[in-house]
Design an enzyme around this catalytic site. Structure first.
Site, PDB file in Angstrom:
ATOM      1  N   CYS A 405      67.305  -2.891  42.174  1.00  0.00           N
ATOM      2  CA  CYS A 405      67.122  -4.343  42.160  1.00  0.00           C
ATOM      3  C   CYS A 405      67.981  -5.042  43.203  1.00  0.00           C
ATOM      4  O   CYS A 405      67.802  -6.226  43.455  1.00  0.00           O
ATOM      5  CB  CYS A 405      67.426  -4.883  40.765  1.00  0.00           C
ATOM      6  SG  CYS A 405      65.927  -5.104  39.801  1.00  0.00           S
ATOM      7  N   LYS A 408      65.896  -6.771  45.945  1.00  0.00           N
ATOM      8  CA  LYS A 408      64.959  -7.846  45.647  1.00  0.00           C
ATOM      9  C   LYS A 408      65.148  -9.018  46.606  1.00  0.00           C
ATOM     10  O   LYS A 408      66.197  -9.187  47.217  1.00  0.00           O
ATOM     11  CB  LYS A 408      65.162  -8.343  44.208  1.00  0.00           C
ATOM     12  CG  LYS A 408      64.704  -7.356  43.147  1.00  0.00           C
ATOM     13  CD  LYS A 408      64.916  -7.902  41.750  1.00  0.00           C
ATOM     14  CE  LYS A 408      63.971  -9.042  41.433  1.00  0.00           C
ATOM     15  NZ  LYS A 408      64.023  -9.406  39.997  1.00  0.00           N
ATOM     16  N   ASP A 444      58.903 -16.434  32.603  1.00  0.00           N
ATOM     17  CA  ASP A 444      59.186 -15.512  31.503  1.00  0.00           C
ATOM     18  C   ASP A 444      59.178 -14.080  32.026  1.00  0.00           C
ATOM     19  O   ASP A 444      58.704 -13.807  33.133  1.00  0.00           O
ATOM     20  CB  ASP A 444      58.142 -15.676  30.392  1.00  0.00           C
ATOM     21  CG  ASP A 444      58.481 -16.805  29.428  1.00  0.00           C
ATOM     22  OD1 ASP A 444      59.686 -16.976  29.155  1.00  0.00           O
ATOM     23  OD2 ASP A 444      57.563 -17.507  28.988  1.00  0.00           O
ATOM     24  N   ASP A 445      59.696 -13.154  31.203  1.00  0.00           N
ATOM     25  CA  ASP A 445      59.804 -11.768  31.652  1.00  0.00           C
ATOM     26  C   ASP A 445      58.440 -11.118  31.843  1.00  0.00           C
ATOM     27  O   ASP A 445      58.285 -10.222  32.673  1.00  0.00           O
ATOM     28  CB  ASP A 445      60.629 -10.958  30.648  1.00  0.00           C
ATOM     29  CG  ASP A 445      62.094 -11.342  30.684  1.00  0.00           C
ATOM     30  OD1 ASP A 445      62.510 -11.971  31.678  1.00  0.00           O
ATOM     31  OD2 ASP A 445      62.817 -11.040  29.727  1.00  0.00           O
ATOM     32  N   GLY A 534      46.695   4.345  38.600  1.00  0.00           N
ATOM     33  CA  GLY A 534      47.686   3.862  39.540  1.00  0.00           C
ATOM     34  C   GLY A 534      47.229   4.026  40.971  1.00  0.00           C
ATOM     35  O   GLY A 534      46.024   4.094  41.260  1.00  0.00           O
TER      36      GLY A 534
END
Length: 740
Positions: A405, A408, A444-445, A534
């Protein structure tokens, strides 16, 4: 700098022995493009056995003699797989490892050392400990020594094996026990003649030293059985001991017998080029190898001298070229510790003893370890002169782009773009009408959808690869993506996997994908979801993404809903961002890296269930925007403020040390700037305050719940194995954060 040549060949180093450690160091200074190097070892640190007696005697800490394999592998650009091999398939060219798919290789080198375990002696496995491998012995010895010092155990030790290694160990133990002030006694048991490998002069010196230290020597004595109180000899005599240590000679690991490799007395038979005499794609070095052309005793000096030849021949085998020959010296210097800070030096027919010999030995040992403590700084190429000034400043002034992360886009940039998107909604010529089945909002998540009376949540997450082991990287990516589902109080349902691999040959693609999918599927399926499809692609580096749906039996838990007076609970420590940044700079101890990896791999579905049952009113998972950023998202949605106690925020091992050293993740400054206007007052003047903005990967769940429920919830979380803590309390708005 990453090579532009696609990866086409796998060289695997099995074992972190001295020869392999030196090969890794040399590889870091001169890598071979197109080759993926992998190190497999059960531990993140490999002990330098030359300093073991000094450690036992108390002259060195455990850290002093550990070669940090995390830092070394990072320096070499090698994958590190922490696992103990249990077998080798020579036809399939794979290594069997527990709890993961077989690991493939094109060229294999083995340097796994030896063991002094005596499992053929009844009771040894249950009541004794082998001096090699070091890990279990060091832990057992330290616990025993401390218990003797406290008077909890009698200071009686029995050492099985009267060779140089056993006697050196006995002298070190006697010295350490003498320093505790407790009564003690050390016995050395030898089935033949003690110290038979030495000449009469040095042998007598060691016998005299044993007598001076009060060590009893029992020659011509074999051990029949070991129990909790000591050892019974074949003569029927007893040696009472609270600690029994096996140090009788060098023994090969038993599983080598099932590999199909040609062996000599259980050791891998190699020729002058350190290549297996039966399989050209296998090399071996160190104590696990048997030199057919020049047999030698097991000693670390030979492994050290083999390293340059092994490094050259591995490269020659892949890239072509003439192999080198290893011819060991006929005699070598033996430096034997005498317990205290004295040593015995033996070479040829000469021997000397005293403090000077200890200082000589210490200097040699420290010089060897400095090769790994002070890894060379390999300077990257300077940027081209035609780069614009602004671009040059951005490249040279910023820390390296982090993985996870830490890579990001900054919160300020992202929030600005999303705000513009929200403002434009409904203003375009073909603006779609608001959908009644889309219940969530940006921020929101996860998205909240209503489908035929069923509430579904939907999230997507991607990570830039940061670990060299694809299986662990897959596990962390899955835990990270599932965090959004768990923080909404939902149960995972399905997953789509999106993977980008760096350019590599089809053979290496298959191996890498196998490990990645094993890691991802293990976590996803354990969470109750199913992988349904995927996408894969090739690119400049590894990117792992998951899109996950979940089902919410009740109303999903969002950022909104927290009340003034609620307690703030965090389920795991922070610090993954700074640790990943430190790993890129080789500033992280192996133990810190392993603890951080273990934390990131730990699923949190059970934690989410505990928090929901405990009445969580608002919840989020702490990821790229750091603890402060994600907390402020919750505060804004709930229109409340918060006070956080910095000393109550749990930190990952090593995070505070790195913060004090000025290490930071590349996203940290943007995270701090994005929330600066919402922080009330000034932050505590402690380096750890920076960790409030540290970007987290697979971070903890942050929940607001009624204060009276907090003790029970914390107890349940900790009982389930989570390092959970109450870090603060919510207050009346506005949505500001105060840190004390």
């Amino acid at each position: 700098m990453q090579s532009e040549i696609p990866l086409a060949s796998d060289i695997v180093l099995l074992g972190g022995g001295h020869a392999h450690a030196l090969v890794l160091r040399k590889w870091g200074m001169d890598p071979l493009p197109g080759v993926r190097l992998t190190l497999i070892d059960p531990q993140v640190a490999a002990p330098y056995t030359g300093m073991l007696p000094g450690h036992v005697a108390g002259h060195y800490t455990r850290q002093d003699l550990d070669i940090d394999l995390v830092a070394l592998a990072g320096f070499a650009g090698a994958r590190l797989v922490t696992a103990a091999a249990t077998g080798i398939d020579l036809d399939a060219r794979t290594i069997t490892l527990p709890d993961r798919p077989p690991l493939g290789w094109d060229l294999l080198s083995i340097d796994i050392g030896i063991t002094s375990s005596m499992d053929e002696v009844p009771g040894f496995a249950e009541h004794a400990v082998a001096a090699k491998p070091l890990g279990a012995f060091a832990r057992r010895w330290e616990a025993f020594r401390d218990a003797v010092a406290k008077g909890d155990l009698p200071g009686r030790v029995a050492v099985i094996g009267g060779g140089v290694a056993g006697v050196e160990l006995a002298l070190a133990m006697a010295h350490a026990l003498r320093r505790t002030g407790a009564r003690h006694h050390v016995t050395v048991i030898e089935r033949d003649r003690a110290l038979s490998g030495l000449g009469d002069g040095p042998r007598q010196v060691l016998l005299d030293e044993m007598a001076r230290a009060g060590i009893t020597l029992q020659e011509q004595s074999a051990v029949q059985q070991i129990d909790a109180e000591g050892a019974t000899l074949t003569s029927g005599a007893r040696v009472e001991a609270a600690l029994v240590v096996g140090a009788a000679g060098a023994r090969p690991f038993g599983w080598l017998a099932d590999t199909g490799l040609d062996l000599t007395d259980g050791f891998i038979s190699v020729g002058p080029g350190l290549q297996s005499v039966s399989h050209a794609s296998v090399f071996a070095a160190g104590d696990c190898a048997a030199l057919g052309h020049a047999p030698r005793p097991k000693a670390g000096v030979f492994a050290v001298r083999q390293a340059p030849v092994l490094f050259h021949n591995l490269r020659a085998r892949v890239a072509g070229g003439q192999k080198r020959r290893y011819d060991p010296q006929g005699d070598y210097l033996k430096l034997i510790s005498l317990g205290d800070r004295r040593a015995l030096a033996v070479r040829g027919g000469l021997h000397y003893q005293g403090p000077l010999m200890w200082r000589w030995k210490d200097r040699i040992d420290q010089a060897f370890m400095d090769k790994f403590r002070k890894l060379p700084v390999m300077r990257p190429a300077a940027p081209p002169a035609r780069i614009a000034t602004a671009a040059r400043e951005m490249i040279e002034g910023a820390p390296p782009l982090c993985g996870g992360c830490g890579a990001k886009i900054g919160a300020g940039t992202l929030q600005g773009v999303l705000a513009d998107l929200e403002a434009r909604r409904g203003t375009g010529k073909a603006a779609p009408p608001a959908r009644s089945d889309v219940l969530g909002r940006i921020g929101d998540d996860a998205a909240i959808l209503s489908l035929g009376g069923v509430t579904q949540v939907l999230t997507t997450d991607h990570l830039r690869g940061f670990l060299s082991d694809p299986l662990l990287m897959g596990e962390i990516a899955a835990v990270h993506a599932l965090g959004d589902i768990w923080s909404m109080g939902a149960t995972a349902q399905s997953a789509l996997v999106s993977l980008t691999l760096p350019r590599m040959s089809p053979r290496l693609q298959r191996r890498t994908l196998t490990d990645l999918m094993a890691g991802i599927s293990g976590v996803v399926e354990a969470a109750g979801a199913e992988i349904v499809g995927g996408h894969t692609a090739q690119g400049a580096e590894m990117i792992l993404g998951l899109t996950i749906t979940g089902l919410a039996e009740d109303t999903p838990i969002t950022h909104a809903g927290a009340h003034p007076g609620d307690a703030l609970i965090l389920t795991r420590p922070v610090g993954s961002g700074i640790l990943l940044a430190g790993m890129m700079q080789n500033r992280v101890r192996g133990a810190w890296a392993q603890a951080a990896t273990d934390t990131m791999c730990r699923p949190q579905g059970d934690a989410a269930a505990i928090l929901r049952k405990g009445g969580a009113r608002a919840m989020t998972d702490v990821t790229g925007f750091g603890l402060a950023g994600h907390l402020l998202n919750l505060l804004r949605a709930s229109d409340v403020g918060a006070e956080v106690t910095l000393s109550d925020v749990p930190l990952m091992a090593g995070a505070a040390d790195l913060a004090r050293a000025g290490i930071r993740a590349s996203l940290l400054d943007e995270n701090r700037a994005a929330v600066a206007a919402s922080i009330e007052g000034s932050l505590p003047e402690r380096a750890e305050a920076a960790l409030l903005f540290d970007p987290q990967t697979a971070g903890g769940l942050l929940a607001a719940l009624p204060a009276d429920q907090t003790p029970g919830v914390l107890k349940a979380l900790q009982a389930a194995g989570h390092t959970a803590a109450r870090i603060g309390t919510l207050a009346e708005g506005p949505a500001t954060l105060r840190v004390v």
